[in-house]
Design a protein around this motif. Structure first.
Motif, PDB file in Angstrom:
ATOM      1  N   GLU A  76      76.804 -18.916  64.644  1.00  0.00           N
ATOM      2  CA  GLU A  76      76.534 -17.498  64.876  1.00  0.00           C
ATOM      3  C   GLU A  76      77.468 -16.627  64.041  1.00  0.00           C
ATOM      4  OE1 GLU A  76      79.523 -18.851  67.936  1.00  0.00           O
ATOM      5  OE2 GLU A  76      77.594 -19.588  67.185  1.00  0.00           O
ATOM      6  N   ALA A  77      78.609 -17.208  63.646  1.00  0.00           N
ATOM      7  CA  ALA A  77      79.562 -16.467  62.826  1.00  0.00           C
ATOM      8  C   ALA A  77      78.978 -16.081  61.478  1.00  0.00           C
ATOM      9  CB  ALA A  77      80.830 -17.306  62.613  1.00  0.00           C
ATOM     10  N   SER A  78      78.074 -16.893  60.947  1.00  0.00           N
ATOM     11  CA  SER A  78      77.431 -16.557  59.676  1.00  0.00           C
ATOM     12  C   SER A  78      76.040 -15.952  59.892  1.00  0.00           C
ATOM     13  CB  SER A  78      77.334 -17.785  58.772  1.00  0.00           C
ATOM     14  OG  SER A  78      76.649 -18.853  59.414  1.00  0.00           O
ATOM     15  N   ALA A  79      75.375 -16.315  60.986  1.00  0.00           N
ATOM     16  CA  ALA A  79      74.045 -15.763  61.267  1.00  0.00           C
ATOM     17  C   ALA A  79      74.094 -14.274  61.529  1.00  0.00           C
ATOM     18  CB  ALA A  79      73.418 -16.479  62.466  1.00  0.00           C
ATOM     19  N   MET A  80      75.270 -13.757  61.885  1.00  0.00           N
ATOM     20  CA  MET A  80      75.400 -12.344  62.222  1.00  0.00           C
ATOM     21  C   MET A  80      75.152 -11.422  61.033  1.00  0.00           C
ATOM     22  SD  MET A  80      79.530 -11.750  62.453  1.00  0.00           S
ATOM     23  CE  MET A  80      79.403  -9.982  62.235  1.00  0.00           C
ATOM     24  N   ILE A  81      75.105 -11.946  59.817  1.00  0.00           N
ATOM     25  CA  ILE A  81      74.794 -11.068  58.687  1.00  0.00           C
ATOM     26  C   ILE A  81      73.314 -10.693  58.694  1.00  0.00           C
ATOM     27  CG2 ILE A  81      76.593 -12.178  57.323  1.00  0.00           C
ATOM     28  CD1 ILE A  81      74.317 -13.254  55.529  1.00  0.00           C
TER      29      ILE A  81
ATOM     30  N   LEU B 223      64.278 -19.002  59.936  1.00  0.00           N
ATOM     31  CA  LEU B 223      63.593 -19.773  58.900  1.00  0.00           C
ATOM     32  C   LEU B 223      64.544 -20.253  57.814  1.00  0.00           C
ATOM     33  CD1 LEU B 223      60.466 -17.444  58.450  1.00  0.00           C
ATOM     34  CD2 LEU B 223      60.614 -19.576  59.772  1.00  0.00           C
ATOM     35  N   ALA B 224      65.706 -19.599  57.700  1.00  0.00           N
ATOM     36  CA  ALA B 224      66.646 -19.895  56.617  1.00  0.00           C
ATOM     37  C   ALA B 224      67.690 -20.933  56.992  1.00  0.00           C
ATOM     38  CB  ALA B 224      67.332 -18.608  56.171  1.00  0.00           C
TER      39      ALA B 224
ATOM     40  N   PRO C 124      70.123 -13.460  50.557  1.00  0.00           N
ATOM     41  CA  PRO C 124      70.581 -14.725  49.957  1.00  0.00           C
ATOM     42  C   PRO C 124      70.606 -14.688  48.430  1.00  0.00           C
ATOM     43  CG  PRO C 124      68.961 -15.138  51.670  1.00  0.00           C
ATOM     44  CD  PRO C 124      68.942 -13.667  51.408  1.00  0.00           C
ATOM     45  N   LEU C 125      69.730 -13.901  47.835  1.00  0.00           N
ATOM     46  CA  LEU C 125      69.717 -13.796  46.382  1.00  0.00           C
ATOM     47  C   LEU C 125      70.985 -13.121  45.872  1.00  0.00           C
ATOM     48  CD1 LEU C 125      66.003 -12.655  45.858  1.00  0.00           C
ATOM     49  CD2 LEU C 125      66.933 -14.984  45.772  1.00  0.00           C
ATOM     50  N   LEU C 126      71.516 -12.199  46.671  1.00  0.00           N
ATOM     51  CA  LEU C 126      72.704 -11.449  46.252  1.00  0.00           C
ATOM     52  C   LEU C 126      74.000 -12.102  46.718  1.00  0.00           C
ATOM     53  CD1 LEU C 126      71.449  -7.837  47.090  1.00  0.00           C
ATOM     54  CD2 LEU C 126      71.378  -8.999  44.882  1.00  0.00           C
ATOM     55  N   PHE C 127      74.009 -12.589  47.958  1.00  0.00           N
ATOM     56  CA  PHE C 127      75.258 -13.048  48.561  1.00  0.00           C
ATOM     57  C   PHE C 127      75.214 -14.512  48.999  1.00  0.00           C
ATOM     58  CE2 PHE C 127      74.775  -8.486  49.557  1.00  0.00           C
ATOM     59  CZ  PHE C 127      75.878  -7.995  48.866  1.00  0.00           C
TER      60      PHE C 127
ATOM     61  N   SER D 262      75.884 -17.382  47.530  1.00  0.00           N
ATOM     62  CA  SER D 262      77.050 -18.206  47.182  1.00  0.00           C
ATOM     63  C   SER D 262      78.240 -17.863  48.069  1.00  0.00           C
ATOM     64  CB  SER D 262      77.422 -18.001  45.708  1.00  0.00           C
ATOM     65  OG  SER D 262      76.377 -18.441  44.870  1.00  0.00           O
ATOM     66  N   ALA D 263      78.455 -16.582  48.298  1.00  0.00           N
ATOM     67  CA  ALA D 263      79.574 -16.164  49.145  1.00  0.00           C
ATOM     68  C   ALA D 263      79.384 -16.664  50.573  1.00  0.00           C
ATOM     69  CB  ALA D 263      79.692 -14.640  49.124  1.00  0.00           C
ATOM     70  N   LEU D 264      78.145 -16.634  51.057  1.00  0.00           N
ATOM     71  CA  LEU D 264      77.869 -17.101  52.415  1.00  0.00           C
ATOM     72  C   LEU D 264      78.108 -18.599  52.532  1.00  0.00           C
ATOM     73  CD1 LEU D 264      76.889 -16.490  55.258  1.00  0.00           C
ATOM     74  CD2 LEU D 264      74.538 -16.776  54.458  1.00  0.00           C
ATOM     75  N   GLN D 265      77.676 -19.341  51.539  1.00  0.00           N
ATOM     76  CA  GLN D 265      77.895 -20.792  51.556  1.00  0.00           C
ATOM     77  C   GLN D 265      79.379 -21.129  51.517  1.00  0.00           C
ATOM     78  OE1 GLN D 265      75.584 -22.400  48.326  1.00  0.00           O
ATOM     79  NE2 GLN D 265      73.645 -22.133  49.403  1.00  0.00           N
ATOM     80  N   THR D 266      80.136 -20.374  50.742  1.00  0.00           N
ATOM     81  CA  THR D 266      81.583 -20.582  50.689  1.00  0.00           C
ATOM     82  C   THR D 266      82.214 -20.308  52.046  1.00  0.00           C
ATOM     83  OG1 THR D 266      81.672 -19.965  48.345  1.00  0.00           O
ATOM     84  CG2 THR D 266      83.723 -19.830  49.594  1.00  0.00           C
ATOM     85  N   PHE D 267      81.774 -19.232  52.699  1.00  0.00           N
ATOM     86  CA  PHE D 267      82.289 -18.896  54.030  1.00  0.00           C
ATOM     87  C   PHE D 267      81.988 -20.017  55.016  1.00  0.00           C
ATOM     88  CE2 PHE D 267      81.391 -17.169  58.257  1.00  0.00           C
ATOM     89  CZ  PHE D 267      82.593 -16.529  58.551  1.00  0.00           C
ATOM     90  N   GLU D 268      80.767 -20.529  54.991  1.00  0.00           N
ATOM     91  CA  GLU D 268      80.379 -21.594  55.921  1.00  0.00           C
ATOM     92  C   GLU D 268      81.154 -22.883  55.639  1.00  0.00           C
ATOM     93  OE1 GLU D 268      75.775 -20.400  57.017  1.00  0.00           O
ATOM     94  OE2 GLU D 268      76.177 -21.386  55.098  1.00  0.00           O
TER      95      GLU D 268
END
Length: 241
Positions: A91-96, A190-191, A67-70, A72-78
């Motif tokens: 699950e589409a985003s949890a798969m990372i 937890l996240a 999350p520290l690195l990506f 913002s990109a993950l939030q944009t995807f979601e």
């Protein structure tokens, strides 16, 4: 990024990790390897609990860095795909973090897609992949193998992982490592994904990604010990006059 790009990055990363840690710990990056080596490879059993704990903690810590690195990109995807963590479709985003089957590929899984890969087949995929990985590890490190080369061992193992991911990741994401799955899976819970990482595939989270690789590792190590190793010794034995 295409599948092969992901696979080769994993393979190179594992090869580098082996080079860095082989002289310190035997490069045990995977609980399936540790357990298999303790059962069939002469690894000291008293060391197993400590190795398993460190492997799990390391995987969890690595997940916590993502999350520290990506983040913002993950939030944009979601946001773009209307995903809410912990809800169906996320699950589409949890798969990372942890694995899901069939491989979501960045998309929510509908019921038809989920039924295309039954639990037993997903278990077989992870078991088979890990068995092949252990055969490669044991064979490449067996000093009685005339093809054994310390210089090429890490690269050979890394390439094996690359091949396995390229072939099997479209089905189960290609974990072959219980710690690599469980540590990030716990972190994702937890996240914000709550219980979804442990309920989406039912009992599959542990049958496929924990038990499957552990059994596969045992099968691969046993195959080396009882089939390949004796053949290596016979092949390297001096010919009788």
């Amino acid at each position: 990024m295409g599948l092969f790009q992901v696979a080769i990055v994993w393979g190179i990363g594992i090869a580098l990790a082996i080079h860095l840690t082989a002289s310190l710990s035997g490069a045990h990056l995977n609980p399936a390897v540790t357990l298999a080596m303790a059962a069939f490879g002469g690894f000291e059993k008293r060391l197993v609990p400590g190795y398993l704990l460190i492997q799990l903690v390391a995987a969890f810590t690595a997940a916590a860095v993502l999350p520290l690195l990506f983040g913002s990109a993950l939030q944009t995807f979601e946001t773009t795909h209307g995903l809410i963590r912990g809800e169906p479709g996320s699950e589409a985003s949890a798969m990372i973090y942890g694995e899901f089957f069939p491989n979501p590929g960045g998309k929510a899984l509908d019921q038809v897609t989920r039924e295309s890969l039954p639990l037993w087949r997903a278990c077989l995929v992870e078991m088979t992949g890990t068995a092949i990985l252990l055969v490669a590890i044991c064979g490449l490190t067996d000093e009685s193998n005339k093809g054994h080369s310390p210089v090429l061992t890490a690269a050979g193992i890394g390439l094996t992982v690359t091949i396995l991911i390229s072939l099997l990741a479209p089905l189960t994401q290609g974990a072959f490592n219980p710690a690599r799955d469980l540590g990030p899976r716990v972190f994702s819970s937890l996240a914000g994904w709550k219980s979804l990482p442990f309920t989406f595939n039912g009992q599959g989270w542990w049958l496929v990604y924990i038990l499957g690789p552990m059994l596969g590792g045992m099968i691969g190590a046993a195959a080396h010990r009882y089939l390949l190793a004796p053949a290596y010794r016979r092949a390297s034995a001096p010919a009788e006059a």
